[in-house]
Design a protein around this motif. Structure first.
Motif, PDB file in Angstrom:
ATOM      1  N   CYS A 152       0.838  -1.202   0.000  1.00 43.25           N
ATOM      2  CA  CYS A 152       0.000   0.000   0.000  1.00 43.25           C
ATOM      3  C   CYS A 152       0.872   1.251   0.000  1.00 43.25           C
ATOM      4  O   CYS A 152       1.045   1.918   1.034  1.00 43.25           O
ATOM      5  CB  CYS A 152      -0.932  -0.004   1.211  1.00 43.25           C
ATOM      6  SG  CYS A 152      -2.145  -1.327   1.151  1.00 43.25           S
ATOM      7  N   LEU A 185      -3.444  -6.850  -0.920  1.00 40.14           N
ATOM      8  CA  LEU A 185      -2.836  -5.602  -0.461  1.00 40.14           C
ATOM      9  C   LEU A 185      -2.129  -5.832   0.872  1.00 40.14           C
ATOM     10  O   LEU A 185      -2.742  -6.314   1.836  1.00 40.14           O
ATOM     11  CB  LEU A 185      -3.909  -4.515  -0.335  1.00 40.14           C
ATOM     12  CG  LEU A 185      -4.461  -4.080  -1.699  1.00 40.14           C
ATOM     13  CD1 LEU A 185      -5.820  -3.414  -1.569  1.00 40.14           C
ATOM     14  CD2 LEU A 185      -3.496  -3.157  -2.418  1.00 40.14           C
ATOM     15  N   TYR A 188      -0.524  -2.719   5.120  1.00 37.00           N
ATOM     16  CA  TYR A 188      -1.562  -1.692   5.244  1.00 37.00           C
ATOM     17  C   TYR A 188      -1.523  -1.064   6.637  1.00 37.00           C
ATOM     18  O   TYR A 188      -1.472  -1.767   7.646  1.00 37.00           O
ATOM     19  CB  TYR A 188      -2.938  -2.316   4.980  1.00 37.00           C
ATOM     20  CG  TYR A 188      -4.086  -1.352   5.165  1.00 37.00           C
ATOM     21  CD1 TYR A 188      -4.280  -0.301   4.278  1.00 37.00           C
ATOM     22  CD2 TYR A 188      -4.971  -1.490   6.234  1.00 37.00           C
ATOM     23  CE1 TYR A 188      -5.334   0.592   4.441  1.00 37.00           C
ATOM     24  CE2 TYR A 188      -6.030  -0.616   6.404  1.00 37.00           C
ATOM     25  CZ  TYR A 188      -6.198   0.430   5.512  1.00 37.00           C
ATOM     26  OH  TYR A 188      -7.230   1.314   5.675  1.00 37.00           O
ATOM     27  N   ALA A 195      -2.196   5.159   2.402  1.00 43.01           N
ATOM     28  CA  ALA A 195      -2.519   3.726   2.295  1.00 43.01           C
ATOM     29  C   ALA A 195      -3.991   3.536   1.956  1.00 43.01           C
ATOM     30  O   ALA A 195      -4.350   2.702   1.109  1.00 43.01           O
ATOM     31  CB  ALA A 195      -2.171   3.007   3.594  1.00 43.01           C
ATOM     32  N   VAL A 198      -4.468   4.380  -1.692  1.00 45.20           N
ATOM     33  CA  VAL A 198      -3.955   3.310  -2.564  1.00 45.20           C
ATOM     34  C   VAL A 198      -4.969   2.170  -2.647  1.00 45.20           C
ATOM     35  O   VAL A 198      -5.269   1.660  -3.736  1.00 45.20           O
ATOM     36  CB  VAL A 198      -2.585   2.793  -2.067  1.00 45.20           C
ATOM     37  CG1 VAL A 198      -2.182   1.511  -2.804  1.00 45.20           C
ATOM     38  CG2 VAL A 198      -1.499   3.854  -2.254  1.00 45.20           C
ATOM     39  N   VAL A 199      -5.520   1.786  -1.499  1.00 42.90           N
ATOM     40  CA  VAL A 199      -6.530   0.713  -1.475  1.00 42.90           C
ATOM     41  C   VAL A 199      -7.711   1.103  -2.368  1.00 42.90           C
ATOM     42  O   VAL A 199      -8.168   0.300  -3.198  1.00 42.90           O
ATOM     43  CB  VAL A 199      -7.011   0.439  -0.026  1.00 42.90           C
ATOM     44  CG1 VAL A 199      -8.208  -0.505  -0.021  1.00 42.90           C
ATOM     45  CG2 VAL A 199      -5.876  -0.158   0.807  1.00 42.90           C
ATOM     46  N   LEU A 214      -7.102  -7.242   3.952  1.00 44.81           N
ATOM     47  CA  LEU A 214      -5.934  -6.350   3.931  1.00 44.81           C
ATOM     48  C   LEU A 214      -4.914  -6.903   4.920  1.00 44.81           C
ATOM     49  O   LEU A 214      -5.258  -7.203   6.066  1.00 44.81           O
ATOM     50  CB  LEU A 214      -6.330  -4.933   4.353  1.00 44.81           C
ATOM     51  CG  LEU A 214      -7.311  -4.181   3.443  1.00 44.81           C
ATOM     52  CD1 LEU A 214      -7.784  -2.905   4.117  1.00 44.81           C
ATOM     53  CD2 LEU A 214      -6.664  -3.858   2.106  1.00 44.81           C
TER      54      LEU A 214
END
Length: 261
Positions: A152, A185, A188, A195, A198-199, A214
């Motif tokens: 992430c 991912l 995290y 982060a 990004v997710v 995650l």
């Protein structure tokens, strides 16, 4: 036994690839699946993380790729019930040069996994080096699907596009059935706004290919390899271990849906 071969790949280092390989393998073994990990990284971190000392690695994935030994001869049981490994040694660093002129150089792992010895395992997880070299191509050609750990961080999607391009080329030329198993991912941190962004971006671009689970940044997960243990055995109750158990559950659910389709 109908096995499923999953290659765990990302050409970027430090994204939690090996951590994902050993903990997903352990979680699958814990629920009764017979699992084999193939360590194709010359660093041999998956082998170390599963407690295989370097002096115990009499044969390795190097011998598999050079046809010096059979899969059955190379496989080593780990301390985890139902989980075995083809360990790695630094010899792998020179294997590309050794087999580069062989006509079947990209098929060595695939051939090894088309044997009765390989069919004993319900899951085969292949841990790749952090590069798109002959070792990674061998793993992609042998696999039914690819699982991509993605950190992430800001440049996550940039590196992913190059990997997916390689997957597309392998699918066109060498393995038409190759599928993206999913994107997981990793690292995290819920307190980090980047982060979370990004997710959101990865889910927007790749939709249901992204696992719901995650994998958090977790000290206990980082400590575990130095004790030669998967995090799930080192500290089952830590957040990282619980996340990998959830990931294993998602992987199995996806497999069930795929088989039912």
């Amino acid at each position: 036994m109908l096995n499923r071969i999953i290659t765990i790949a990302n050409q970027k280092g430090g994204v939690g690839k090996t951590t994902t390989a050993i903990n997903l393998a352990t979680a699958l073994a814990a629920i009764g699946e017979n699992v084999l990990v193939i360590d194709l990284d010359p660093q041999g971190n998956a082998s170390t993380g599963l407690g295989i000392e370097r002096k115990e690695r009499r044969l390795s994935s190097y011998d598999l790729l050079t046809n010096s030994a059979t899969l059955e001869e190379i496989v080593v049981p780990t301390a985890v019930p139902n989980l075995s490994i083809v360990p790695s040694t630094m010899d792998l660093l020179g294997v590309e040069m050794e087999i580069s002129s062989a006509s079947d150089r990209v098929l060595r792992v695939k051939k090894a996994l088309q044997t009765d010895a390989a069919r004993r395992y319900s899951y085969v997880l292949i841990d790749c080096p952090p590069s798109l070299n002959l070792l990674t191509i061998n793993a992609m050609v042998a696999a039914h699907s690819i699982l991509v750990p993605l950190q992430c961080e800001f440049f996550a999607l940039e590196g992913l596009s190059q990997l997916l391009e390689t997957v597309g080329q392998v699918r066109q030329t060498l393995n038409p059935a190759l599928d993206i198993q999913g994107i997981v991912l990793t690292m995290y941190d819920a307190r980090n706004n980047l982060a979370q962004q990004v997710v959101a971006d990865v889910r927007e671009h790749l939709g249901d290919k992204v696992y719901t689970t995650l994998i958090p940044r977790n000290v206990r997960v980082s400590e575990a390899p130095s004790y030669g243990k998967p995090a799930i055995i080192y500290d089952l109750k830590c957040a990282g271990s619980q996340a990998y158990l959830q990931l294993a559950s998602e992987v199995i659910q996806r497999e069930r849906r795929r088989r039912a389709a």
